[in-house]
Design a protein around this motif. Structure first.
Motif, PDB file in Angstrom:
ATOM      1  N   VAL A   1       0.777  -1.106  -0.004  1.00 26.03           N
ATOM      2  CA  VAL A   1       0.300   0.157   0.252  1.00 26.03           C
ATOM      3  C   VAL A   1       1.052   1.316   0.047  1.00 26.03           C
TER       4      VAL A   1
ATOM      5  N   ARG B   1       2.498   1.903  -3.493  1.00 32.34           N
ATOM      6  CA  ARG B   1       1.499   2.553  -4.205  1.00 32.34           C
ATOM      7  C   ARG B   1       1.102   4.033  -3.946  1.00 32.34           C
TER       8      ARG B   1
ATOM      9  N   ARG C   1     -12.268   3.566   7.444  1.00 32.16           N
ATOM     10  CA  ARG C   1     -12.833   3.370   6.343  1.00 32.16           C
ATOM     11  C   ARG C   1     -13.931   4.363   6.332  1.00 32.16           C
TER      12      ARG C   1
ATOM     13  N   GLU D   1     -10.260  13.312   2.940  1.00 34.19           N
ATOM     14  CA  GLU D   1     -11.117  12.647   2.183  1.00 34.19           C
ATOM     15  C   GLU D   1     -10.237  11.949   1.077  1.00 34.19           C
TER      16      GLU D   1
ATOM     17  N   GLN E   1      -7.922   9.146   2.296  1.00 38.86           N
ATOM     18  CA  GLN E   1      -8.899   8.086   2.832  1.00 38.86           C
ATOM     19  C   GLN E   1      -9.396   7.340   1.598  1.00 38.86           C
ATOM     20  N   ARG E   2      -9.854   7.877   0.477  1.00 33.26           N
ATOM     21  CA  ARG E   2     -10.366   7.436  -0.701  1.00 33.26           C
ATOM     22  C   ARG E   2      -9.283   6.481  -1.309  1.00 33.26           C
ATOM     23  N   LEU E   3      -7.945   7.122  -1.331  1.00 30.63           N
ATOM     24  CA  LEU E   3      -7.146   5.885  -1.972  1.00 30.63           C
ATOM     25  C   LEU E   3      -6.742   4.845  -1.177  1.00 30.63           C
TER      26      LEU E   3
ATOM     27  N   GLU F   1      -8.689   3.504   0.695  1.00 27.51           N
ATOM     28  CA  GLU F   1      -9.683   2.448   0.455  1.00 27.51           C
ATOM     29  C   GLU F   1      -9.758   1.686  -0.966  1.00 27.51           C
ATOM     30  N   ASP F   2      -9.260   2.385  -1.959  1.00 24.82           N
ATOM     31  CA  ASP F   2      -9.107   1.806  -3.323  1.00 24.82           C
ATOM     32  C   ASP F   2      -7.973   0.807  -3.161  1.00 24.82           C
ATOM     33  N   PHE F   3      -6.948   1.110  -2.269  1.00 24.30           N
ATOM     34  CA  PHE F   3      -5.855   0.331  -2.318  1.00 24.30           C
ATOM     35  C   PHE F   3      -5.906  -0.927  -1.278  1.00 24.30           C
ATOM     36  N   GLY F   4      -7.238  -1.023  -0.785  1.00 28.90           N
ATOM     37  CA  GLY F   4      -7.359  -1.856   0.204  1.00 28.90           C
ATOM     38  C   GLY F   4      -6.437  -1.960   1.417  1.00 28.90           C
TER      39      GLY F   4
END
Length: 272
Positions: free
Chosen positions: A180, A183, A239, A258, A261-263, A265-268
């Protein structure tokens, strides 16, 4: 005006964190060794972690015998007063074991399940941070006279944000966290890793970081630092739609929170 109960809790948290910090700073044996391990052979506890937690719980129990406790090194009592203390006697144990300066004592008080007071003492920095719910966050330091009110940094674009994180001691989890971070690095200014969640959260509050995230934290890692960050104007959560949990904790200035957090979440970031 601060609620008298909260003022009492804050004073007691300060005293407990100060005494434990002095014990850890001044009482560290030259031959300090690992006393036990937790989640893996490299997730360690020293005799000083245990001694510091005993000092904190004994001091608080002397003044408030009906309060509950939740401590990293085993303190766990329900209490009957509606107040529960959440204590990390030494956040950054591996740093401490190696003689690195980034470690802290974290003491928080919950009232009916909500954190109302938090103190983080970082003795090797000569700094103490504190917050009371709804009253802002402040810090004292040998670098200046008196206390200063804390405020998180103005939000930069995400690609100019300095972000901190931490890594778990379980190999499989740590490997995923490294993926993570790999990335994320090209999308932010840079990533730091201090080894203490409490210090990282306070650094967000003090404007030294734009954001912080980590997976695998426990309530004692988060309680005081999360309140301090929020009271300094940062946004905290986990999350999307959730508060900070063991799955994921995020703290950042409002404009960074935001998109970060969004990234994540996208990266798991919250699972293998």
């Amino acid at each position: 005006m601060t609620d008298p109960l909260h003022a009492e809790l804050l004073q007691l948290a300060h005293e407990a964190a100060r005494r434990a910090g002095e014990l850890l700073r001044d009482g560290r044996p030259a031959d300090l060794a690992v006393a036990a391990t937790k989640s893996s052979p490299i997730d360690v506890v020293t005799e000083m972690d245990i001694a510091a937690e005993k000092l904190i719980t004994a001091l608080i129990a002397e003044h408030r015998p009906d309060d509950g406790f939740l401590g990293e090194e085993g303190a766990a009592t329900e209490g009957s007063s509606g107040i529960r203390w959440i204590v990390d006697p030494l956040d950054g144990t591996v740093n401490y074991l190696y003689g690195l300066p980034t470690w802290a004592v974290s003491v928080a008080a919950e009232q009916d399940g909500e954190t109302v007071v938090g103190v983080v003492a970082a003795p090797m920095r000569g700094e103490t941070y504190h917050a009371v719910r709804g009253r802002g966050a402040r810090a004292s330091s040998g670098a200046w006279v008196g206390e200063r009110r804390l405020a998180c940094r103005p939000s930069p674009p995400l690609d100019q944000a300095l972000v901190s994180t931490g890594f778990n001691y379980v190999t499989e989890v740590k490997t995923h966290q490294a993926d993570v971070a790999q990335r994320l690095i090209p999308l932010v200014r840079d990533i730091r890793r201090s080894g203490s969640a409490a210090v990282d959260l306070c650094d967000v509050a003090a404007g030294r970081l734009d954001g912080y995230y980590e997976r695998g934290l426990h309530p004692w890692d988060l309680a005081a630092g999360d309140l301090i960050a929020r009271e300094a104007g940062a946004v905290t959560g986990g999350r999307p739609g959730e508060g900070p949990t063991g799955d994921l904790a995020v703290a950042a200035s409002p404009g960074v929170f935001e998109p970060l957090q969004r990234l994540l979440e996208d990266f798991g970031a919250w699972h293998d």
